[in-house]
Write an enzyme that holds these catalytic residues in place. Structure first.
Site, PDB file in Angstrom:
ATOM      1  CG  HIS A  37      -2.030  -1.007   1.126  1.00 48.37           C
ATOM      2  ND1 HIS A  37      -2.971  -1.010   0.118  1.00 48.37           N
ATOM      3  CD2 HIS A  37      -2.334  -2.052   1.933  1.00 48.37           C
ATOM      4  CE1 HIS A  37      -3.811  -2.018   0.302  1.00 48.37           C
ATOM      5  NE2 HIS A  37      -3.450  -2.666   1.391  1.00 48.37           N
ATOM      6  NE  ARG A  84       1.692  -4.449   3.813  1.00 47.79           N
ATOM      7  CZ  ARG A  84       0.577  -3.898   4.301  1.00 47.79           C
ATOM      8  NH1 ARG A  84      -0.256  -4.625   5.054  1.00 47.79           N
ATOM      9  NH2 ARG A  84       0.301  -2.640   4.062  1.00 47.79           N
TER      10      ARG A  84
END
Length: 264
Positions: free
Chosen positions: A47, A77
């Site tokens: 994100h 991530r």
């Protein structure tokens, strides 16, 4: 010789740690926050506007801070539970990978396998390369032999399906941490934006119980220091205290409000 992975060591020992998310794709920010006393920082490729180059730059920045005395280590991530993305992140130097959207036992197995070179029938999926940053560009002859032992998989549990499968996921060897994604979990349960709904709380409790049963660490993203303290009191070991962008925006708002108050 390959460096040991303190993040994995702490998770296996169920030692409490705290860190934050790096979402600004800035090596300078990563280096600055690495000097703030956190145990770990997660470079977010899911994100945040991070690509392989910016991720590598931030891993270098955290390493530079550690060379100056900081104790922080970095995780990454990835965008998705994809062996190609994992391979690239690990070749760049990541030993700890946070996997989003781990819904099934097969998802979890694939995540764990994607971090490991094939060896003795372990099911490893990672392509073998030593001429990469992680292996000191071919100058660390022990890297390939030792990398599997330092690989750390943090599996994000963030759907109703994942909660239904949580006992089997938690039982897997190599599932080093069950990271509860409360925002996506709430949405999956039909309560978008309401992480305090009873159904969400029950799902979080179910994940924590499975972790206790199988001796696995639990992780979570806290929206405030008070919330983080409550999670710590409940036994959550791996707590993100929020993110670089949140603190930048908060600090800017506070500075402007203080200036306005001073002028008044």
């Amino acid at each position: 010789m390959n460096h040991p992975n303190p993040i994995r060591q702490a998770l296996l020992a169920l030692t409490p740690t705290e860190g934050c998310w790096l979402t600004l794709a800035s090596p300078a920010v990563a280096e600055a926050i690495a000097h703030c006393g956190f145990d770990w920082l997660v470079v977010d490729m899911e994100h945040a506007p991070n690509d392989v180059d910016s991720t590598t730059a931030q891993l270098r920045a955290v390493d530079a801070a550690r060379a100056q005395g900081a104790a922080t280590h970095a995780a990454v991530r990835v965008t998705a539970n994809d062996p190609v993305l994992v391979k690239r992140a690990m070749d760049c130097g990541a030993q700890t990978i946070v996997f989003p959207n781990v819904d099934t036992v097969d998802d979890a197995r694939r995540a764990i396998a994607s971090m490991r070179f094939p060896s003795n029938g372990n099911g490893g999926l990672r392509g073998v390369a030593g001429l990469v940053r992680a292996g000191r560009y071919g100058q660390d002859p022990a890297y390939v032999a030792e990398a599997n032992g330092q690989a750390c998989a943090i599996l994000q549990i963030e759907s109703a399906e994942a909660v239904r499968n949580i006992d089997a996921i938690a039982a897997l060897p190599g599932a080093d941490c069950l990271f509860i994604g409360t925002a996506d979990l709430a949405a999956s349960l039909g309560h978008l934006g309401d992480m305090t709904h009873a159904a969400v709380v029950d799902a979080v409790d179910a994940v924590m119980q499975a972790a206790r049963t199988h001796g696995k660490a639990v992780g979570i993203f806290a929206n405030s220091a008070e919330e983080a303290a409550r999670y710590r009191q409940r036994g959550v070991q791996f707590i993100a205290l929020h993110s670089d962008v949140a603190w930048l925006a908060r600090g800017a708002r506070q500075a402007r409000a203080q200036f306005a108050a001073a002028c008044a």
